[in-house]
Design an enzyme around this catalytic site. Structure first.
Site, PDB file in Angstrom:
ATOM      1  CG  ASN A  11     -12.311 -75.695  48.648  1.00  0.00           C
ATOM      2  OD1 ASN A  11     -11.909 -76.043  47.531  1.00  0.00           O
ATOM      3  ND2 ASN A  11     -13.358 -74.904  48.827  1.00  0.00           N
ATOM      4  CD1 TRP A  12      -5.608 -76.978  48.501  1.00  0.00           C
ATOM      5  CD2 TRP A  12      -4.594 -77.943  46.745  1.00  0.00           C
ATOM      6  NE1 TRP A  12      -4.502 -77.643  48.971  1.00  0.00           N
ATOM      7  CE2 TRP A  12      -3.858 -78.238  47.913  1.00  0.00           C
ATOM      8  CE3 TRP A  12      -4.160 -78.445  45.527  1.00  0.00           C
ATOM      9  CZ2 TRP A  12      -2.702 -79.018  47.888  1.00  0.00           C
ATOM     10  CZ3 TRP A  12      -3.005 -79.224  45.495  1.00  0.00           C
ATOM     11  CH2 TRP A  12      -2.287 -79.502  46.666  1.00  0.00           C
ATOM     12  CE  LYS A  13     -12.459 -71.402  48.567  1.00  0.00           C
ATOM     13  NZ  LYS A  13     -13.020 -70.144  49.034  1.00  0.00           N
ATOM     14  CG  HIS A  98     -17.640 -73.883  48.545  1.00  0.00           C
ATOM     15  ND1 HIS A  98     -17.657 -72.575  48.130  1.00  0.00           N
ATOM     16  CD2 HIS A  98     -16.711 -73.967  49.526  1.00  0.00           C
ATOM     17  CE1 HIS A  98     -16.756 -71.893  48.833  1.00  0.00           C
ATOM     18  NE2 HIS A  98     -16.169 -72.722  49.681  1.00  0.00           N
ATOM     19  CD  GLU A 100     -15.661 -69.926  46.530  1.00  0.00           C
ATOM     20  OE1 GLU A 100     -15.093 -70.872  45.962  1.00  0.00           O
ATOM     21  OE2 GLU A 100     -15.134 -69.282  47.466  1.00  0.00           O
ATOM     22  CD  GLU A 164     -16.842 -73.436  53.939  1.00  0.00           C
ATOM     23  OE1 GLU A 164     -15.648 -73.549  54.248  1.00  0.00           O
ATOM     24  OE2 GLU A 164     -17.233 -73.318  52.769  1.00  0.00           O
ATOM     25  N   GLY A 170     -13.009 -66.082  52.433  1.00  0.00           N
ATOM     26  CA  GLY A 170     -12.147 -65.311  51.552  1.00  0.00           C
ATOM     27  C   GLY A 170     -11.781 -63.930  52.058  1.00  0.00           C
ATOM     28  CB  SER A 209     -11.409 -66.119  57.355  1.00  0.00           C
ATOM     29  OG  SER A 209     -11.811 -65.419  56.187  1.00  0.00           O
ATOM     30  N   GLY A 230      -9.732 -72.819  53.127  1.00  0.00           N
ATOM     31  CA  GLY A 230      -9.502 -72.431  51.738  1.00  0.00           C
ATOM     32  C   GLY A 230      -8.068 -72.002  51.530  1.00  0.00           C
TER      33      GLY A 230
HETATM   34  P1  PGA Z   1     -11.122 -69.383  53.083  1.00  0.00           P
HETATM   35  O1  PGA Z   1     -12.138 -70.309  52.270  1.00  0.00           O
HETATM   36  O2  PGA Z   1     -10.480 -70.254  54.134  1.00  0.00           O
HETATM   37  O3  PGA Z   1     -10.137 -68.906  52.060  1.00  0.00           O
HETATM   38  O4  PGA Z   1     -11.934 -68.279  53.689  1.00  0.00           O
HETATM   39  C1  PGA Z   1     -12.918 -71.243  52.944  1.00  0.00           C
HETATM   40  C2  PGA Z   1     -13.829 -71.975  51.996  1.00  0.00           C
HETATM   41  O5  PGA Z   1     -14.362 -71.356  51.067  1.00  0.00           O
HETATM   42  O6  PGA Z   1     -14.035 -73.196  52.150  1.00  0.00           O
END
Ligand code: PGA
Length: 250
Positions: A11-13, A98, A100, A164, A170, A209, A230
């Protein structure tokens, strides 16, 4: 029982540029040997889904999106992108719900469920994200919160669920292997209660993470069918190291 094919998803966000799509060729060079054993998926920002799908031609890398509209019909929805449009430009999967989007955009389980339904209707596989906050974990509410999210956000079988924990995203903390296994067993039982054997057969990813250093250990957790990655999906070398750490490849 048919073995579930592992899926390692990135997931490149809201990161990346067109020029960065060169990472896809570099990634495929590094992971070619894994293509027979597992699925690899990259979800760039919507603006780059089409170009990523073009860049991934001739490889086994799959391309997905990070969100879609809950509305299926072409209609007056300024700024929205339908699942059918994402499928049209080469997406095979779409992440929905997600944390976020749930926290920053106020997305409810009911909305996430509609987005997953729209994805399925367009022939995309939704990756439906669930997971508890730190406060909920500390209050001993993991089972209650996660089971409710699964019951209310997942509309049907034929989907992927990503566990998650919000507090693990993050940063640099992850749950223990035992805690991950327990959450995955809970999710699988909840899916089975709703959708029978088809629900039990769903792939369940761990996210939060995941990186080259901890991937191998996380993949040992019972019931983990892969990862949603991520930060470590942005660089081909890091993502490849995670893919190659999967026991199906090694
Ligand atoms: P992260 O993000 O690997 O940077 O912790 C994971 C995600 O939000 O899918």
């Amino acid at each position: 029982m048919v073995a579930r094919r592992p899926l390692i998803a990135g997931n490149w966000k809201m990161f990346g540029r067109l020029a960065g799509l060169g990472e896809l060729a570099a990634l495929w060079d590094l992971t070619r040997q894994a293509g027979a054993a597992l699925d690899m998926l990259l979800c760039p920002p919507a603006a780059y889904v089409n170009a990523a799908a073009v860049a991934a031609r001739g490889t086994q890398l799959l391309i997905g999106a990070q969100d879609c509209s809950a509305v299926s019909e072409d209609s007056a929805r300024t700024g929205e992108i339908s699942a059918a449009m994402l499928a049209d430009v080469g997406a095979a999967y779409v992440i929905v719900g997600h944390s976020e989007r749930r926290s920053l955009h106020g997305e409810s389980d009911a909305l996430v469920r509609k987005k997953a339904e729209a994805a399925l209707a367009a022939g995309l596989t939704p990756i439906i994200c669930v997971g508890e906050t730190l406060t909920q974990r500390q209050a001993g509410r993991v089972e209650e919160v996660v089971a409710a999210q699964v019951r209310e956000s997942v509309p049907a079988a034929g989907i992927v669920v990503a566990y998650e924990p919000v507090w693990a995203i993050g940063g640099d903390r992850t749950p223990s292997v035992e805690e991950i296994a327990a959450a995955h067993a809970l999710i699988r039982d909840t899916l089975a209660a709703s959708f029978g054997e088809a629900g039990r057969a769903a792939r369940i990813l761990y996210g939060g993470s995941v990186g080259p250093k901890n991937a191998a250990e996380i993949f040992t957790a019972a019931g983990v069918d892969g990862a949603l990655v991520g930060r470590a999906s942005l660089k081909a070398a890091d993502f490849a190291a995670i893919v190659l750490a999967h026991p199906a490849v090694r």
